[in-house]
Design a protein around this motif. Sequence first.
Motif, PDB file in Angstrom:
ATOM      1  N   LYS A 124       0.814  -1.223   0.000  1.00 63.04           N
ATOM      2  CA  LYS A 124       0.000   0.000   0.000  1.00 63.04           C
ATOM      3  C   LYS A 124       0.843   1.267   0.000  1.00 63.04           C
ATOM      4  CE  LYS A 124      -0.595   0.454   5.029  1.00 63.04           C
ATOM      5  NZ  LYS A 124      -1.593   0.603   6.131  1.00 63.04           N
ATOM      6  N   PHE A 125       2.126   1.169   0.324  1.00 66.55           N
ATOM      7  CA  PHE A 125       2.937   2.379   0.401  1.00 66.55           C
ATOM      8  C   PHE A 125       3.267   2.956  -0.975  1.00 66.55           C
ATOM      9  CE2 PHE A 125       4.900   2.298   4.927  1.00 66.55           C
ATOM     10  CZ  PHE A 125       3.640   2.547   5.444  1.00 66.55           C
ATOM     11  N   GLY A 126       3.218   2.097  -2.007  1.00 68.51           N
ATOM     12  CA  GLY A 126       3.364   2.651  -3.354  1.00 68.51           C
ATOM     13  C   GLY A 126       2.268   3.659  -3.636  1.00 68.51           C
ATOM     14  N   ARG A 127       1.049   3.322  -3.212  1.00 64.73           N
ATOM     15  CA  ARG A 127      -0.077   4.245  -3.386  1.00 64.73           C
ATOM     16  C   ARG A 127       0.150   5.538  -2.610  1.00 64.73           C
ATOM     17  NH1 ARG A 127      -3.621   0.984  -1.757  1.00 64.73           N
ATOM     18  NH2 ARG A 127      -4.045   1.662   0.351  1.00 64.73           N
ATOM     19  N   ALA A 128       0.705   5.430  -1.414  1.00 64.62           N
ATOM     20  CA  ALA A 128       0.976   6.628  -0.616  1.00 64.62           C
ATOM     21  C   ALA A 128       1.966   7.545  -1.329  1.00 64.62           C
ATOM     22  CB  ALA A 128       1.518   6.223   0.752  1.00 64.62           C
ATOM     23  N   ILE A 129       2.961   6.962  -1.983  1.00 62.49           N
ATOM     24  CA  ILE A 129       3.925   7.771  -2.744  1.00 62.49           C
ATOM     25  C   ILE A 129       3.245   8.406  -3.947  1.00 62.49           C
ATOM     26  CG2 ILE A 129       6.027   7.659  -4.151  1.00 62.49           C
ATOM     27  CD1 ILE A 129       6.969   5.405  -2.273  1.00 62.49           C
ATOM     28  N   LEU A 130       2.427   7.630  -4.640  1.00 53.93           N
ATOM     29  CA  LEU A 130       1.728   8.151  -5.818  1.00 53.93           C
ATOM     30  C   LEU A 130       0.904   9.388  -5.478  1.00 53.93           C
ATOM     31  CD1 LEU A 130       1.111   7.371  -8.866  1.00 53.93           C
ATOM     32  CD2 LEU A 130      -1.026   6.429  -7.972  1.00 53.93           C
ATOM     33  N   ASN A 131       0.348   9.418  -4.266  1.00 54.03           N
ATOM     34  CA  ASN A 131      -0.515  10.521  -3.854  1.00 54.03           C
ATOM     35  C   ASN A 131       0.256  11.744  -3.376  1.00 54.03           C
ATOM     36  OD1 ASN A 131      -2.903   9.132  -4.425  1.00 54.03           O
ATOM     37  ND2 ASN A 131      -3.003   8.206  -2.401  1.00 54.03           N
ATOM     38  N   GLN A 132       1.578  11.662  -3.355  1.00 56.18           N
ATOM     39  CA  GLN A 132       2.387  12.819  -2.971  1.00 56.18           C
ATOM     40  C   GLN A 132       2.586  13.751  -4.169  1.00 56.18           C
ATOM     41  OE1 GLN A 132       3.085  13.228   0.368  1.00 56.18           O
ATOM     42  NE2 GLN A 132       1.720  11.429   0.278  1.00 56.18           N
ATOM     43  N   PRO A 133       2.931  15.013  -3.925  1.00 53.11           N
ATOM     44  CA  PRO A 133       3.198  15.936  -5.035  1.00 53.11           C
ATOM     45  C   PRO A 133       4.247  15.356  -5.989  1.00 53.11           C
ATOM     46  CG  PRO A 133       3.146  17.117  -2.946  1.00 53.11           C
ATOM     47  CD  PRO A 133       3.092  15.665  -2.604  1.00 53.11           C
ATOM     48  N   GLY A 134       3.927  15.328  -7.252  1.00 50.22           N
ATOM     49  CA  GLY A 134       4.841  14.785  -8.244  1.00 50.22           C
ATOM     50  C   GLY A 134       4.895  13.278  -8.291  1.00 50.22           C
ATOM     51  N   GLY A 135       4.219  12.605  -7.364  1.00 54.89           N
ATOM     52  CA  GLY A 135       4.201  11.147  -7.357  1.00 54.89           C
ATOM     53  C   GLY A 135       5.526  10.504  -7.030  1.00 54.89           C
ATOM     54  N   VAL A 136       6.420  11.224  -6.337  1.00 55.15           N
ATOM     55  CA  VAL A 136       7.721  10.679  -5.970  1.00 55.15           C
ATOM     56  C   VAL A 136       8.022  11.019  -4.510  1.00 55.15           C
ATOM     57  CG1 VAL A 136       8.667  10.768  -8.298  1.00 55.15           C
ATOM     58  CG2 VAL A 136       8.942  12.733  -6.776  1.00 55.15           C
ATOM     59  N   ALA A 137       9.058  10.379  -3.973  1.00 49.65           N
ATOM     60  CA  ALA A 137       9.494  10.632  -2.597  1.00 49.65           C
ATOM     61  C   ALA A 137      10.962  10.267  -2.484  1.00 49.65           C
ATOM     62  CB  ALA A 137       8.655   9.831  -1.606  1.00 49.65           C
ATOM     63  N   PHE A 138      11.532  10.565  -1.319  1.00 50.23           N
ATOM     64  CA  PHE A 138      12.925  10.218  -1.028  1.00 50.23           C
ATOM     65  C   PHE A 138      12.971   9.351   0.221  1.00 50.23           C
ATOM     66  CE2 PHE A 138      13.029  14.405  -3.087  1.00 50.23           C
ATOM     67  CZ  PHE A 138      13.880  14.157  -4.150  1.00 50.23           C
ATOM     68  N   GLN A 139      13.700   8.241   0.130  1.00 55.80           N
ATOM     69  CA  GLN A 139      13.996   7.432   1.306  1.00 55.80           C
ATOM     70  C   GLN A 139      15.302   7.923   1.897  1.00 55.80           C
ATOM     71  OE1 GLN A 139      13.986   3.329   0.012  1.00 55.80           O
ATOM     72  NE2 GLN A 139      11.736   3.233  -0.051  1.00 55.80           N
ATOM     73  N   ILE A 140      15.324   8.128   3.221  1.00 54.60           N
ATOM     74  CA  ILE A 140      16.476   8.714   3.903  1.00 54.60           C
ATOM     75  C   ILE A 140      17.012   7.724   4.941  1.00 54.60           C
ATOM     76  CG2 ILE A 140      17.332  10.702   5.185  1.00 54.60           C
ATOM     77  CD1 ILE A 140      16.156  11.383   2.423  1.00 54.60           C
ATOM     78  N   TYR A 141      18.313   7.503   4.887  1.00 51.03           N
ATOM     79  CA  TYR A 141      18.981   6.576   5.810  1.00 51.03           C
ATOM     80  C   TYR A 141      20.265   7.209   6.327  1.00 51.03           C
ATOM     81  CZ  TYR A 141      15.991   3.367   3.173  1.00 51.03           C
ATOM     82  OH  TYR A 141      14.929   2.774   2.554  1.00 51.03           O
ATOM     83  N   ASP A 142      20.729   6.697   7.484  1.00 48.68           N
ATOM     84  CA  ASP A 142      22.055   7.114   7.940  1.00 48.68           C
ATOM     85  C   ASP A 142      22.966   5.896   8.016  1.00 48.68           C
ATOM     86  OD1 ASP A 142      21.542   5.790  10.336  1.00 48.68           O
ATOM     87  OD2 ASP A 142      21.713   7.578  11.599  1.00 48.68           O
ATOM     88  N   ALA A 143      24.208   6.135   8.393  1.00 49.44           N
ATOM     89  CA  ALA A 143      25.228   5.082   8.333  1.00 49.44           C
ATOM     90  C   ALA A 143      24.940   3.934   9.294  1.00 49.44           C
ATOM     91  CB  ALA A 143      26.603   5.672   8.630  1.00 49.44           C
ATOM     92  N   ARG A 144      24.119   4.181  10.314  1.00 45.85           N
ATOM     93  CA  ARG A 144      23.820   3.132  11.270  1.00 45.85           C
ATOM     94  C   ARG A 144      23.023   1.992  10.626  1.00 45.85           C
ATOM     95  NH1 ARG A 144      21.362   6.120  14.411  1.00 45.85           N
ATOM     96  NH2 ARG A 144      22.861   6.517  16.074  1.00 45.85           N
ATOM     97  N   VAL A 145      22.145   2.329   9.675  1.00 43.40           N
ATOM     98  CA  VAL A 145      21.239   1.313   9.125  1.00 43.40           C
ATOM     99  C   VAL A 145      21.574   0.885   7.697  1.00 43.40           C
ATOM    100  CG1 VAL A 145      19.358   2.102  10.594  1.00 43.40           C
ATOM    101  CG2 VAL A 145      19.559   3.018   8.271  1.00 43.40           C
ATOM    102  N   THR A 146      22.403   1.637   6.991  1.00 43.75           N
ATOM    103  CA  THR A 146      22.668   1.267   5.593  1.00 43.75           C
ATOM    104  C   THR A 146      23.236  -0.146   5.431  1.00 43.75           C
ATOM    105  OG1 THR A 146      24.733   2.550   5.746  1.00 43.75           O
ATOM    106  CG2 THR A 146      22.866   3.587   4.651  1.00 43.75           C
ATOM    107  N   PRO A 147      23.980  -0.694   6.425  1.00 39.91           N
ATOM    108  CA  PRO A 147      24.423  -2.085   6.250  1.00 39.91           C
ATOM    109  C   PRO A 147      23.275  -3.095   6.190  1.00 39.91           C
ATOM    110  CG  PRO A 147      25.785  -0.976   7.886  1.00 39.91           C
ATOM    111  CD  PRO A 147      24.620  -0.070   7.603  1.00 39.91           C
ATOM    112  N   PHE A 148      22.080  -2.705   6.676  1.00 35.25           N
ATOM    113  CA  PHE A 148      20.936  -3.605   6.659  1.00 35.25           C
ATOM    114  C   PHE A 148      20.167  -3.545   5.338  1.00 35.25           C
ATOM    115  CE2 PHE A 148      21.689  -3.085  11.178  1.00 35.25           C
ATOM    116  CZ  PHE A 148      21.419  -4.337  11.704  1.00 35.25           C
ATOM    117  N   LEU A 149      20.444  -2.567   4.485  1.00 38.00           N
ATOM    118  CA  LEU A 149      19.732  -2.459   3.217  1.00 38.00           C
ATOM    119  C   LEU A 149      20.149  -3.596   2.292  1.00 38.00           C
ATOM    120  CD1 LEU A 149      19.997   1.395   2.567  1.00 38.00           C
ATOM    121  CD2 LEU A 149      18.021   0.123   3.432  1.00 38.00           C
ATOM    122  N   ARG A 150      19.177  -4.182   1.618  1.00 41.67           N
ATOM    123  CA  ARG A 150      19.450  -5.329   0.764  1.00 41.67           C
ATOM    124  C   ARG A 150      20.250  -4.893  -0.465  1.00 41.67           C
ATOM    125  NH1 ARG A 150      14.335  -7.223  -1.143  1.00 41.67           N
ATOM    126  NH2 ARG A 150      15.520  -8.948  -2.026  1.00 41.67           N
TER     127      ARG A 150
END
Length: 520
Positions: free
Chosen positions: A322-348
């Motif tokens: 359902k979060f794709g729909r939430a992004i679609l409903n934002q201005p311009g239909g896009v968003a930014f995911q924000i991470y810091d160095a503590r969690v980036t090792p967990f990103l696939r």
Amino acid sequence: MDSKSKFDCIVVGSGHAGSCAALSAVQHGCKRVVVLEKAPQEWGAPNGFFTAGAMRTVHAGLDDVLPIVSNVTPEVASTIDMDPYTPTDFSGDIQRLSENRSDEALVSALVSESREVVEWLARDVHVPFILSFNRQAYAVEGRQKFWGGMVLSVIDGGKGLIAAHQARLKEAGVETWYSSRVTELLVKEGEIVGVHVEREGKTIALHSSSVILACGGFEASQELRAKYLGEEWRRARVRGTPYDTGDGLSLATAVGAALRGDFSTTGCHSTCWDADAPLDRGDRILSNQFTKSGYPLGIMVNIHGARFVDEGADFRNYTYAKFGRAILNQPGGVAFQIYDARVTPFLRVEEYGDDVVKKKVYASSLHELAQKLSSEGLERPERFVKTVEQYNIGVVGSEQRSNATSQSWNPAVKDGLSTSGISPPKSNWALPIDSPPFLAVKVACGITFTFGGLAIDHETSAVLREDNSPINGLYCAGELVGGLFYGNYPGGSGLTAGAVFGRKAGRSAAERAHSHANKD
């Protein structure tokens, strides 16, 4: 009637559900089965090809699933933590996410046969199942902790799943015709007796006592998305095949089939998708790697610099559809995911690797990140900085902890480590974003499949009329089934449903072929 045009069963659609239907038909006695695929052979990769190959199933824990997977040694098994996933868990997840709108009979059929159908796929179709360490487990303190109920995937994901089907179909003697678009269902005395199909510039009639529609939803049609889901859905990016344009709906309704399910603005599976991905089709090489499912580890902001969802509301496989729909409903239909160095090792790596994301934006400070994102579409950099700063204050000020940075953090459990005093909150896995370098990834909405479809009988997969009477000889499976999912769904349920109702459809077609043979 030309014997070459006579089949025991005709399957429309060469994907996972259609393949399950065709193989089940053969297994239950059909001698001659044909699969008709609208796409050309070079694009004969249906939606299942673009998935991660994940399948949700009831299981009794690790010992129950070990016999059907190939990637677990005894040494590795000793390091795995995996809770059982019960029928109550599975049906409860579907109904919870659909707000109790899902058809109870369909849900019951899916759940009760999920474990059996997975074993059938492994044993009879030779699908190479593995435990989904990369998607459904985190390494925490030396142990692999599975989360979110779903544990199974396939070697090489959807590509491996479809390859297994195609090999097995060939072994079973099932014919597959590519570039063959079905234009009409043939009816005689109220029963389905075949199809008209366009092939090699000609329209030909094929005859059978049963036709199984497994040709997907309407997610690849801008016009039907706008009609049923809303105008904003025209700009969604198609995750899979460009050939799922609603043919099954038009074919079936032309002979009296009833529509069922969610045809509203919430009526589809969508997800966070790479903003640089193609607009009208998936990528056959990267396929599911355009997914960007790491958001529970960070936050998402729109181009005005504001958060808009609770990124930690639940495990990722209960929110991503359902979060794709939430992004679609934002201005311009896009968003930014924000991470810091503590969690980036967990990103696939398969989703966020340098060879997958065309442009990852790094910065040593939030102000620098804001300025860099301005060239990527961020319209209010000062608000972006304030949003992150307020989020950090909300984390540190949360009553759940006195020192957010010193708490043990485990992304494999819903930890209740939440924010306070901000809206929307982040309900779990809330860590401050304060450890540089910071990373931003631009995402959009990727549409996977649509939820609205055809009414079917939960026992036979027969397509129903408005009065719930069956259209004799017409069956349905896969994404075309309506009434199972509404608004959201538990990840991995779609492929399992395709197998369950595909197998039912094939069995029903074989029984009908046998009955007609006895009459003849």
